[in-house]
Design a protein around this motif. Structure first.
Motif, PDB file in Angstrom:
ATOM      1  N   LYS A 180     -24.694  18.587 -40.497  1.00 39.58           N
ATOM      2  CA  LYS A 180     -24.961  19.775 -41.315  1.00 39.58           C
ATOM      3  C   LYS A 180     -26.360  19.733 -41.915  1.00 39.58           C
ATOM      4  CE  LYS A 180     -20.141  20.775 -42.527  1.00 39.58           C
ATOM      5  NZ  LYS A 180     -19.134  20.821 -43.606  1.00 39.58           N
ATOM      6  N   ARG A 181     -26.782  18.574 -42.359  1.00 40.65           N
ATOM      7  CA  ARG A 181     -28.131  18.454 -42.925  1.00 40.65           C
ATOM      8  C   ARG A 181     -29.194  18.754 -41.869  1.00 40.65           C
ATOM      9  NH1 ARG A 181     -25.644  14.157 -45.872  1.00 40.65           N
ATOM     10  NH2 ARG A 181     -26.189  12.628 -44.260  1.00 40.65           N
ATOM     11  N   LYS A 182     -28.977  18.260 -40.676  1.00 37.11           N
ATOM     12  CA  LYS A 182     -29.947  18.522 -39.612  1.00 37.11           C
ATOM     13  C   LYS A 182     -29.937  20.000 -39.208  1.00 37.11           C
ATOM     14  CE  LYS A 182     -30.376  13.908 -37.633  1.00 37.11           C
ATOM     15  NZ  LYS A 182     -30.357  13.068 -36.425  1.00 37.11           N
ATOM     16  N   ILE A 183     -28.778  20.615 -39.269  1.00 43.37           N
ATOM     17  CA  ILE A 183     -28.683  22.043 -38.958  1.00 43.37           C
ATOM     18  C   ILE A 183     -29.526  22.844 -39.938  1.00 43.37           C
ATOM     19  CG2 ILE A 183     -27.131  24.037 -39.021  1.00 43.37           C
ATOM     20  CD1 ILE A 183     -24.947  22.189 -37.852  1.00 43.37           C
ATOM     21  N   GLU A 184     -29.458  22.491 -41.222  1.00 43.24           N
ATOM     22  CA  GLU A 184     -30.235  23.208 -42.237  1.00 43.24           C
ATOM     23  C   GLU A 184     -31.735  23.086 -41.972  1.00 43.24           C
ATOM     24  OE1 GLU A 184     -29.319  25.324 -44.676  1.00 43.24           O
ATOM     25  OE2 GLU A 184     -27.386  25.155 -43.640  1.00 43.24           O
ATOM     26  N   VAL A 185     -32.169  21.897 -41.580  1.00 41.56           N
ATOM     27  CA  VAL A 185     -33.594  21.700 -41.273  1.00 41.56           C
ATOM     28  C   VAL A 185     -33.984  22.524 -40.051  1.00 41.56           C
ATOM     29  CG1 VAL A 185     -35.336  20.026 -40.579  1.00 41.56           C
ATOM     30  CG2 VAL A 185     -33.632  19.404 -42.295  1.00 41.56           C
ATOM     31  N   LYS A 233     -15.752  20.549 -34.017  1.00 37.05           N
ATOM     32  CA  LYS A 233     -14.748  19.736 -33.329  1.00 37.05           C
ATOM     33  C   LYS A 233     -14.332  18.495 -34.121  1.00 37.05           C
ATOM     34  CE  LYS A 233     -15.862  20.873 -28.502  1.00 37.05           C
ATOM     35  NZ  LYS A 233     -16.313  20.311 -27.199  1.00 37.05           N
ATOM     36  N   TYR A 234     -15.281  17.951 -34.885  1.00 37.57           N
ATOM     37  CA  TYR A 234     -15.001  16.692 -35.584  1.00 37.57           C
ATOM     38  C   TYR A 234     -15.386  16.809 -37.065  1.00 37.57           C
ATOM     39  CZ  TYR A 234     -15.637  15.626 -30.610  1.00 37.57           C
ATOM     40  OH  TYR A 234     -15.597  15.658 -29.235  1.00 37.57           O
ATOM     41  N   PRO A 235     -14.776  17.746 -37.791  1.00 31.38           N
ATOM     42  CA  PRO A 235     -15.173  17.985 -39.186  1.00 31.38           C
ATOM     43  C   PRO A 235     -14.935  16.802 -40.115  1.00 31.38           C
ATOM     44  CG  PRO A 235     -13.124  19.121 -38.674  1.00 31.38           C
ATOM     45  CD  PRO A 235     -13.661  18.607 -37.374  1.00 31.38           C
ATOM     46  N   ASP A 236     -14.006  15.936 -39.746  1.00 35.18           N
ATOM     47  CA  ASP A 236     -13.688  14.783 -40.611  1.00 35.18           C
ATOM     48  C   ASP A 236     -14.410  13.510 -40.178  1.00 35.18           C
ATOM     49  OD1 ASP A 236     -11.888  16.382 -42.067  1.00 35.18           O
ATOM     50  OD2 ASP A 236     -10.291  15.994 -40.612  1.00 35.18           O
ATOM     51  N   SER A 237     -15.261  13.615 -39.184  1.00 34.30           N
ATOM     52  CA  SER A 237     -15.966  12.430 -38.716  1.00 34.30           C
ATOM     53  C   SER A 237     -17.090  12.063 -39.677  1.00 34.30           C
ATOM     54  CB  SER A 237     -16.543  12.665 -37.319  1.00 34.30           C
ATOM     55  OG  SER A 237     -17.670  13.531 -37.385  1.00 34.30           O
ATOM     56  N   GLU A 238     -17.546  10.838 -39.561  1.00 34.77           N
ATOM     57  CA  GLU A 238     -18.629  10.366 -40.424  1.00 34.77           C
ATOM     58  C   GLU A 238     -19.966  11.010 -40.092  1.00 34.77           C
ATOM     59  OE1 GLU A 238     -19.941   6.227 -39.459  1.00 34.77           O
ATOM     60  OE2 GLU A 238     -18.234   6.301 -38.057  1.00 34.77           O
ATOM     61  N   PRO A 278     -17.162  11.850 -31.162  1.00 34.77           N
ATOM     62  CA  PRO A 278     -17.982  12.506 -32.195  1.00 34.77           C
ATOM     63  C   PRO A 278     -19.421  11.977 -32.208  1.00 34.77           C
ATOM     64  CG  PRO A 278     -15.847  11.914 -33.084  1.00 34.77           C
ATOM     65  CD  PRO A 278     -15.944  11.264 -31.742  1.00 34.77           C
ATOM     66  N   TYR A 279     -19.556  10.669 -32.020  1.00 36.93           N
ATOM     67  CA  TYR A 279     -20.900  10.089 -32.021  1.00 36.93           C
ATOM     68  C   TYR A 279     -21.706  10.550 -30.813  1.00 36.93           C
ATOM     69  CZ  TYR A 279     -24.667   6.659 -32.147  1.00 36.93           C
ATOM     70  OH  TYR A 279     -25.908   6.062 -32.185  1.00 36.93           O
ATOM     71  N   ALA A 280     -21.040  10.636 -29.663  1.00 32.67           N
ATOM     72  CA  ALA A 280     -21.722  11.109 -28.457  1.00 32.67           C
ATOM     73  C   ALA A 280     -22.228  12.535 -28.661  1.00 32.67           C
ATOM     74  CB  ALA A 280     -20.783  11.037 -27.258  1.00 32.67           C
ATOM     75  N   GLN A 281     -21.394  13.395 -29.242  1.00 30.33           N
ATOM     76  CA  GLN A 281     -21.799  14.774 -29.511  1.00 30.33           C
ATOM     77  C   GLN A 281     -22.948  14.818 -30.520  1.00 30.33           C
ATOM     78  OE1 GLN A 281     -20.626  17.618 -27.937  1.00 30.33           O
ATOM     79  NE2 GLN A 281     -22.317  18.595 -29.023  1.00 30.33           N
ATOM     80  N   PHE A 282     -22.877  13.949 -31.511  1.00 28.64           N
ATOM     81  CA  PHE A 282     -23.942  13.869 -32.511  1.00 28.64           C
ATOM     82  C   PHE A 282     -25.254  13.419 -31.872  1.00 28.64           C
ATOM     83  CE2 PHE A 282     -26.229  11.397 -35.807  1.00 28.64           C
ATOM     84  CZ  PHE A 282     -26.492  12.441 -36.692  1.00 28.64           C
ATOM     85  N   LEU A 283     -25.170  12.506 -30.902  1.00 29.23           N
ATOM     86  CA  LEU A 283     -26.373  12.058 -30.202  1.00 29.23           C
ATOM     87  C   LEU A 283     -27.015  13.195 -29.416  1.00 29.23           C
ATOM     88  CD1 LEU A 283     -25.515   8.501 -28.798  1.00 29.23           C
ATOM     89  CD2 LEU A 283     -27.290   9.076 -30.457  1.00 29.23           C
ATOM     90  N   ILE A 284     -26.186  14.061 -28.821  1.00 34.24           N
ATOM     91  CA  ILE A 284     -26.729  15.207 -28.085  1.00 34.24           C
ATOM     92  C   ILE A 284     -27.558  16.080 -29.028  1.00 34.24           C
ATOM     93  CG2 ILE A 284     -26.159  17.324 -26.823  1.00 34.24           C
ATOM     94  CD1 ILE A 284     -23.597  15.883 -25.871  1.00 34.24           C
ATOM     95  N   ALA A 288     -26.852  24.345 -31.906  1.00 35.33           N
ATOM     96  CA  ALA A 288     -25.591  24.557 -31.180  1.00 35.33           C
ATOM     97  C   ALA A 288     -24.838  23.239 -30.988  1.00 35.33           C
ATOM     98  CB  ALA A 288     -25.875  25.212 -29.828  1.00 35.33           C
ATOM     99  N   ALA A 289     -25.551  22.185 -30.606  1.00 36.60           N
ATOM    100  CA  ALA A 289     -24.903  20.890 -30.379  1.00 36.60           C
ATOM    101  C   ALA A 289     -24.405  20.273 -31.678  1.00 36.60           C
ATOM    102  CB  ALA A 289     -25.878  19.938 -29.680  1.00 36.60           C
ATOM    103  N   LEU A 290     -25.173  20.398 -32.742  1.00 41.56           N
ATOM    104  CA  LEU A 290     -24.765  19.842 -34.034  1.00 41.56           C
ATOM    105  C   LEU A 290     -23.613  20.628 -34.643  1.00 41.56           C
ATOM    106  CD1 LEU A 290     -28.327  19.080 -35.403  1.00 41.56           C
ATOM    107  CD2 LEU A 290     -26.590  17.375 -34.798  1.00 41.56           C
ATOM    108  N   GLU A 291     -23.586  21.931 -34.408  1.00 39.83           N
ATOM    109  CA  GLU A 291     -22.459  22.728 -34.886  1.00 39.83           C
ATOM    110  C   GLU A 291     -21.163  22.324 -34.194  1.00 39.83           C
ATOM    111  OE1 GLU A 291     -23.794  26.741 -34.322  1.00 39.83           O
ATOM    112  OE2 GLU A 291     -24.531  26.912 -36.399  1.00 39.83           O
TER     113      GLU A 291
END
Length: 287
Positions: free
Chosen positions: A171-176, A160-165, A123-129, A152-155
């Motif tokens: 989601k906040r970054k997606i809104e921005v 994939k990891y809705p329960d991750s930290e 999840p962290y690796a995907q978040f870094l992307i 797309a990457a943040l979604e």
């Protein structure tokens, strides 16, 4: 005398032949000696944990993420199938992110997700992307390809990891990022409006109203729609845009402008339930 000269030249020829043979032998031995020397000088691999901890030291104590990334990359290079290599790869992505080497960060993080999709660090690796793309979002005057890739990457993090930290932060970054895309549409719409291309402007403002209703740009988009429809003489749509604006954002200064604009045409804000504008906001409420 002739015999002495002949003997002299024979001896000289024999000497040259022996010299040539020695040179040939030396030339044959030089590459072998060089190979042996290179092999002797080649240092053995450093232990994986030593390289990894050196990377951590450079990252945390020396605040040198570029040098740290190189140490972590050495872990992967020298010990590719070890558990240390897996740990080092995610640290490569993080160190590259800290160094603002965003393309390298994306490459390392993608490799990690591909190789270790079930890892707790996936999840962290995907978040870094997504974050690496997010940091490269340009201003609204430029192409928004990076913005779209960030979304797309943040979604993927949320999906994939809705329960991750990292899901809420994603989601906040997606809104921005979505606000940025809406801003791009608004800029283009205003450009068409200044050129009195009202149809082109409406198409842009419509995108904001239908696709980016949760962004800060939707209020202005409704007012600009009121302006465009009044200019085209399509008063019912102008009335609807103003009415929907007033209903959803009654204290907005954009509503005051839209209200006055409709009044100049001898009308009042009035919502037509069959208008696409009304349906767009009804769909948002139902959603």
């Amino acid at each position: 005398m002739a015999t002495l000269q002949t003997t002299h030249w024979v001896r000289l020829a024999r000497g040259l032949a022996r010299f040539a043979a020695v040179c040939a032998l030396m030339l044959m031995l030089v590459p072998l000696a060089a190979c042996t020397s290179d092999k002797d000088l080649q240092l053995p691999d450093d232990p994986a944990d030593k390289l990894y901890n050196e990377g951590l030291f450079l990252l945390q104590n020396k605040k040198d993420p570029k040098a740290a990334a190189k140490k972590f990359e050495e872990v992967d290079r020298q010990h590719p199938y070890s558990d240390w290599a897996r740990k080092a790869l995610i640290m490569v992505a993080y160190a590259r992110y800290e160094a603002k080497d965003y393309d390298e960060c994306i490459s390392a993080a993608r490799r990690f997700v591909t190789l270790h999709p079930g890892s707790a660090d996936a999840p962290y690796a995907q978040f870094l992307i997504g974050s690496a793309y997010y940091e490269q979002i340009p201003d609204v005057t430029r192409d928004q390809g990076r913005t779209e890739k960030a979304i797309a990457a943040l979604e993927e993090v949320s999906r994939k990891y809705p329960d991750s930290e990292y899901a809420q932060n994603a989601k906040r970054k997606i809104e921005v990022a979505r606000d940025q895309l809406a801003g791009k549409e608004m800029e283009t719409g205003r450009y068409y409006l200044t050129r009195k291309d009202f149809t082109g402007a409406i198409n842009r403002f419509k995108i904001v109203v239908t696709q980016y209703q949760t962004t800060r740009h939707v209020e202005e988009a409704l007012m600009r729609l009121t302006e465009c429809y009044m200019a085209l003489g399509i008063v019912p749509e102008a009335q609807t845009a103003a009415a929907v604006l007033g209903h959803n954002f009654p204290s907005s200064p954009w509503y005051q402008d839209a209200y006055k604009l409709v009044q100049t045409g001898g009308a009042e804000p009035r919502e037509n339930k069959d208008s696409w504008i009304s349906k767009a906001f009804k769909a948002m409420t139902l959603g």
